[in-house]
Design a protein around this motif. Structure first.
Motif, short mmCIF file in Angstrom:
data_model
loop_
_atom_site.label_atom_id
_atom_site.label_comp_id
_atom_site.label_asym_id
_atom_site.label_seq_id
_atom_site.Cartn_x
_atom_site.Cartn_y
_atom_site.Cartn_z
N LEU B 195 0.69 -3.85 10.28
CA LEU B 195 1.86 -3.53 10.47
C LEU B 195 1.57 -1.89 10.34
N PHE B 196 2.96 -1.13 10.81
CA PHE B 196 3.39 0.07 10.26
C PHE B 196 4.27 0.20 10.11
N VAL B 197 4.91 0.24 8.79
CA VAL B 197 6.21 0.73 8.63
C VAL B 197 6.96 1.60 8.08
N SER B 198 8.10 1.77 8.30
CA SER B 198 8.88 3.10 7.86
C SER B 198 9.91 1.84 7.40
N LEU B 199 10.08 3.23 6.23
CA LEU B 199 11.83 3.16 5.94
C LEU B 199 12.37 3.89 5.56
N PRO B 200 14.27 3.11 5.63
CA PRO B 200 14.82 3.99 5.83
C PRO B 200 15.34 5.43 5.90
N ALA B 201 15.00 5.19 4.23
CA ALA B 201 15.38 6.36 3.61
C ALA B 201 13.92 6.26 2.22
N ASN B 202 14.75 7.47 1.94
CA ASN B 202 13.74 7.30 0.17
C ASN B 202 14.89 6.92 -0.94
N LEU B 203 14.90 6.03 -0.54
CA LEU B 203 15.50 4.55 -1.30
C LEU B 203 14.70 4.25 -2.25
N PRO B 204 15.25 4.17 -3.84
CA PRO B 204 14.14 3.83 -4.62
C PRO B 204 13.88 2.13 -4.57
N GLY B 205 12.83 2.00 -4.75
CA GLY B 205 12.66 0.38 -4.53
C GLY B 205 12.65 -0.31 -2.95
N ALA B 206 13.03 0.59 -2.08
CA ALA B 206 12.84 0.36 -1.30
C ALA B 206 11.12 -0.40 -0.34
N LEU B 207 9.95 -0.07 -0.84
CA LEU B 207 9.23 -0.68 -0.87
C LEU B 207 9.18 -1.89 -1.61
N HIS B 208 9.55 -1.74 -3.04
CA HIS B 208 9.33 -3.17 -3.92
C HIS B 208 10.33 -4.49 -2.93
N GLN B 209 11.69 -3.74 -1.70
CA GLN B 209 11.93 -4.76 -1.54
C GLN B 209 10.93 -5.14 0.14
N VAL B 210 10.29 -4.43 0.13
CA VAL B 210 9.32 -4.99 1.64
C VAL B 210 8.90 -6.12 1.14
N LEU B 211 7.68 -4.92 0.05
CA LEU B 211 6.70 -6.27 -0.56
C LEU B 211 7.14 -7.60 -0.93
N SER B 212 8.33 -7.50 -1.39
CA SER B 212 9.31 -8.78 -1.72
C SER B 212 9.21 -10.14 -1.00
N ALA B 213 9.76 -9.25 0.38
CA ALA B 213 9.08 -10.07 1.32
C ALA B 213 8.61 -10.84 1.36
N PHE B 214 7.71 -10.61 1.12
CA PHE B 214 5.72 -11.14 1.58
C PHE B 214 5.59 -11.77 0.54
N ALA B 215 5.34 -11.33 -0.49
CA ALA B 215 5.34 -11.67 -2.58
C ALA B 215 5.52 -13.90 -2.07
N TRP B 216 7.15 -13.21 -2.16
CA TRP B 216 7.80 -14.62 -2.09
C TRP B 216 7.65 -16.28 -1.38
N ARG B 217 6.80 -14.88 -0.48
CA ARG B 217 5.45 -16.03 0.63
C ARG B 217 5.01 -16.51 0.52
N LYS B 218 4.36 -15.83 -0.85
CA LYS B 218 2.96 -15.65 -0.95
C LYS B 218 2.23 -15.50 0.37
N ILE B 219 2.40 -14.39 1.14
CA ILE B 219 1.35 -13.77 2.31
C ILE B 219 0.73 -13.12 1.42
N ASP B 220 -1.05 -13.63 1.34
CA ASP B 220 -2.23 -12.14 1.18
C ASP B 220 -1.44 -10.34 1.40
N LEU B 221 -1.55 -9.62 1.04
CA LEU B 221 -2.16 -7.92 1.36
C LEU B 221 -3.04 -7.71 1.15
N ALA B 222 -3.54 -8.30 2.20
CA ALA B 222 -5.31 -6.95 1.61
C ALA B 222 -5.54 -5.47 2.11
#
Lengths: 277, 277
Positions: B195-222
């Motif tokens: 996937l290519f993911v572009s964040l809406p703005a330089n929100l602090p923590g925006a990347l953390h939110q994106v990764l949370s969506a994967f982490a709590w589903r136990k999706i493995d990021l390579a």
């Protein structure tokens, strides 16, 4: 005082270094590793090297060199607008060739397509080398793309000003030193901390855990980027730039927490950011 | 069928392409953009290009080209071990020069320092060009560093085998096509989604939110990596590689959630991974 920089003279790195130090302290080197090596060998007091361009991305030579050592720290960041000039000895009717560094040719691609659609573009080793060639061959109908500083240096005319396609093109430079003391940055407005973080293994979610330690403390990350660890395909370390807002203690707490997760954290420096306009 | 690849012939990209397609379907191109362009123009059915090397990191030309378009998808990943050979026409007593591509010279630096400390190293445009020169100049006391395939191609002897300093050196290649249909990958063991993911703005923590969506589903990021958006310094998009384990629905749900955060998600492809040993 001796300050090394990625040359040649009148390069953009020269300009960044010259924003901090007088010209007579500056010594050019041919590559980024050669520049930083001389700092490590203590023949230099400081080194100035590029770290990131807004179009090209990170300068891997700088990042990878700093990751492999622990003695060098960042003392300052200088952000410079990258403005390209069309240089010649005089106005030329039938231009035959335009010389420059491949990156400068890429940064002025649309301008060149529009104004010199038929003209041969030739890549040379640096924008400075292009300016020098043009100065030494006034009858060749050859122009150079280089900096304003190169125009001054070689007595060339600026035939067209600020011809870069993207007016927001900027490069970040780091001032490096061997003095590892943390700086007192109270009097600066814009300041950052840079960390290198290596995760213990390819644990799913390990990066998410690291970012959580920053996120719940509302610590602003300016940038996060991965680079290969050069061990196995798929193993990385992360470069994390943090915006500093009176929250150094929070950052230190976050680092302690991250280290408890068995991640390795390398403190590369805390430093003021100086954006030139 | 026509398959374009980053040439020249007997390059490592050729080898990757040849793992999938017979040799007579393969057409070399001089650069990554030229290769992918021909796929877009529909003069090719497939294109094979490098995406990441375990030492050098990502191949930005490939990533940046794919980010700027939406018609091309990834059909397969091939991981190839990068093994360099020392080639010559015959055993040479007093070697004068060793020719190769700068990357191959860098990958065999320690070997060359040990066995040829006094010999001149010369960078040429490709490992293939080095092999060709050596084959055409049998009396020159010049050797080449190139692939086994180049030895076959130019009738050269392998004077020293597998001389790369890092035995874990590998490169990932992507097989690209214009057929955007999601693949049915049930029968494959190793598979990924990019996937290519572009964040809406330089929100602090925006990347953390994106990764949370994967982490709590136990999706493995390579892998997760940032690249500049080429708008303003400090704005990035993220390349996210996900390991697929019977969890495509979970990934689709995570993407929906991320889009609700106003991030833009580009599905670059789901594909099997084939590691050559």
């Amino acid at each position: 005082m001796k300050v090394g920089y990625l040359g040649p003279k009148s390069s953009f790195t020269f300009q960044a270094a010259n924003e901090i130090f007088p010209e007579n302290t500056l010594i050019p080197f041919a590559s980024i590793p050669l520049t930083i090596e001389q700092l490590e060998n203590k023949t230099l007091d400081f080194a100035v090297v590029p770290i990131e361009n807004s179009l090209e991305g990170s300068v891997h030579a700088t990042v990878d060199y700093l990751f492999d050592q622990t003695a060098i720290t960042i003392k300052k960041e200088v952000i410079l607008p990258i403005r390209q000039q069309l240089l010649g000895t005089h106005f030329v009717e039938q231009v035959k060739k335009v010389l420059s560094h491949p990156q400068a040719l890429a940064q002025t691609e649309q301008y060149l397509k529009k104004h010199f659609p038929e003209v041969l573009l030739e890549a040379v080793s640096s924008t400075t080398a292009a300016a020098q060639y043009v100065a030494e061959h006034p009858h060749d109908k050859v122009l150079a793309i280089a900096s304003k500083k190169a125009a001054e240096e070689y007595g060339l005319q600026i035939l067209a000003k600020d011809i870069q396609d993207n007016s927001m093109n900027k490069t970040r430079f780091w001032l490096l030193s061997m003095d590892k003391d943390k700086q007192n940055l109270a009097r600066y407005q814009n300041k950052k901390v840079t960390l290198f973080v290596s995760l213990p293994a390819n644990l799913p979610g390990a990066l998410h855990q690291v970012l959580s330690a920053f996120a719940w403390r509302k610590i602003d990350l300016a940038k996060i980027e991965s680079r290969p660890l050069k061990t196995y395909l798929g193993e990385y370390f992360f470069i994390i730039d943090i915006l500093l807002n009176e929250n150094e203690v929070l950052i230190e707490n976050a680092i302690k927490e991250i280290e408890l997760l068995h991640a390795k954290v390398q403190w590369v420096g805390n430093y003021p950011v100086d954006e030139i306009t």
